[in-house]
Design an enzyme around this catalytic site. Structure first.
Site, short mmCIF file in Angstrom:
data_model
loop_
_atom_site.label_atom_id
_atom_site.label_comp_id
_atom_site.label_asym_id
_atom_site.label_seq_id
_atom_site.Cartn_x
_atom_site.Cartn_y
_atom_site.Cartn_z
N HIS A 1 23.14 -33.69 54.88
CA HIS A 1 23.89 -32.64 54.17
C HIS A 1 23.47 -32.56 52.72
O HIS A 1 23.43 -31.46 52.15
CB HIS A 1 25.39 -32.90 54.28
CG HIS A 1 25.94 -32.69 55.65
ND1 HIS A 1 27.23 -33.03 56.00
CD2 HIS A 1 25.39 -32.17 56.78
CE1 HIS A 1 27.45 -32.73 57.26
NE2 HIS A 1 26.34 -32.21 57.76
N HIS B 1 17.20 -25.81 63.00
CA HIS B 1 16.80 -26.64 61.87
C HIS B 1 15.28 -26.80 61.84
O HIS B 1 14.64 -26.67 60.78
CB HIS B 1 17.45 -28.02 61.96
CG HIS B 1 18.92 -28.02 61.73
ND1 HIS B 1 19.48 -27.90 60.48
CD2 HIS B 1 19.96 -28.14 62.60
CE1 HIS B 1 20.80 -27.94 60.58
NE2 HIS B 1 21.12 -28.08 61.85
#
Length: 405
Positions: A246, A380
């Protein structure tokens, strides 16, 4: 730009990732793929996967893949007309069975963010009915998720009463920033960018207030709960501590938000100019090879000590995406070394065959499924493979379009 050898690897992976993702087609959206690319029926049809795959196929269509327009259109129809749509609230269930029956559980802001992302990317890709879905997603966002006073999104609501759960999370807000940036690309409505900026500014100050180790969990008044899930640290969506991947994703989003706000003359925190580089380097200091093995650990505590040593594929991809973005922003060629190192690690440990990236490894970089199993998403990896080709824009779809012009 990445080095030529790495760029060649990335370009090949784009098409292989899209080819693998096409196996996820189901009647009601896109399913969870297992390790060999079969639908895992026990996982049902999940909202975030259907949204992320629709986003990926919209990008694939913009890139010229001949199959992706029909797949993106299927995703849009499924989200508009299929059983994932909750007629009672106008929102979406997080998961339905393969036969379409909704499973129990609250409505989730994180999962809804992927509907907005999918609709925005598909709209820019010219997919039929994408505008209709985007209008619906933005309406639901306004009614269910946006907290104007806090300048953040709430995390979840009871499906029946729509009561807001007291928990607040950084994860849902991070994915919402990505979705709001995409919505801004698709609509030119500065409200979406202003809201993305408000969320990002607040997160930046949370980084600063906690020695650049981001709290993931908060109470209803947005007070950080640093001990949340300390007795259950491997919770899949709410792990104890701070998530290295993150940090990397936020470092990239901060660059996108700052550049977009500067171009649109929208106020934003001045620290967004320097924080992305610092947060990225902190992720390397606390997360990369810190336990004697290559790869990013999943989580650390607030002294920087590893908690969960698993290596998650998406975190490595966000490392590539962040480094590519910072390389382009700063011109600092040291990021090329990082990108090449990440790519070498992925080739050795993550990529089993073209387009097939293993989701999780253990501390010794061996295949693991303690937290995740199968290969449920590609977005991703797809974004990581594309970033070095594209200008820094609010969304990947806009970046592809800008490259084509």
């Amino acid at each position: 730009m990445t080095t030529p050898a790495t760029r060649q690897i990335f370009d090949a992976q784009v098409w292989s990732l899209l080819a693998f993702a096409k196996k996820s087609y189901t009647e009601h959206g896109f399913g969870w793929l297992d390790d060999v690319g079969n639908i895992d029926a026990e996982r049902g049809v999940q909202l975030w996967i259907t949204g992320s795959m629709t986003h990926a196929f919209a990008l694939g269509h913009l890139l010229g893949d001949p199959d992706c327009a029909a797949l993106a259109e299927h995703g849009i129809r499924s989200l508009l007309d299929g059983p994932l749509r909750d007629a009672a609230t106008g929102g979406w269930f997080s998961v339905v069975d393969v036969d379409g029956a909704a499973r129990p559980g609250p409505l989730a802001a994180h999962d809804h963010s992927f509907v907005m992302l999918a609709a925005a990317s598909a709209h820019l890709a010219g997919i039929p009915r994408a505008q209709e879905l985007l209008d619906a997603a933005l309406g639901t966002f306004e009614e269910l998720w946006w907290d104007e006073e806090a300048g953040m999104v709430v995390d979840s609501r009871d499906r029946e009463s729509l009561a807001v759960a007291p928990y607040r999370g950084a994860r849902a807000n991070m994915c919402t920033v990505e979705a709001l940036l995409a919505a801004y690309s698709a609509t030119d409505n500065v409200l979406h960018l202003q809201r993305a900026s408000r969320i990002t500014d607040r997160i930046a100050y949370e980084f600063a207030d906690h020695d650049f180790r981001l709290p993931e969990h908060f109470d209803a008044s947005w007070k950080a709960d640093l001990e949340y899930n300390q007795d259950h640290p491997t919770d899949v969506t709410r792990p104890y501590g701070s998530v290295i991947g993150h940090w990397l994703q936020w470092s990239r989003l901060m660059v996108q938000v700052r550049i977009a706000c500067t171009e649109a003359d929208i106020a934003h925190a001045s620290l967004l100019r320097t924080f992305p580089q610092y947060i990225y380097r902190q992720a390397l200091r606390d997360g990369w090879e810190v336990d004697g093995q290559a790869g990013f650990v999943y989580t650390v505590d607030f002294d920087g000590r590893p908690v969960i040593h698993q290596r998650m594929y998406w975190a490595l991809c966000e490392g590539i995406t962040a480094a590519e973005t910072l390389l382009q922003m700063t011109g600092d060629r040291s990021y090329e070394h990082d990108i090449d190192a990440y790519t070498a690690w992925a080739q050795r440990f993550l990529i089993e065959s073209p387009g097939q990236w293993r989701e999780e490894l253990d501390i010794h970089n061996r295949p693991s499924s303690e937290l995740w199993s199968g290969k449920p998403d590609i977005h991703h990896a797809l974004q990581a493979m594309l970033t070095g080709r594209l200008p820094i824009t609010p969304s990947f779809a806009e970046g592809i379009l800008a490259l084509r012009d």
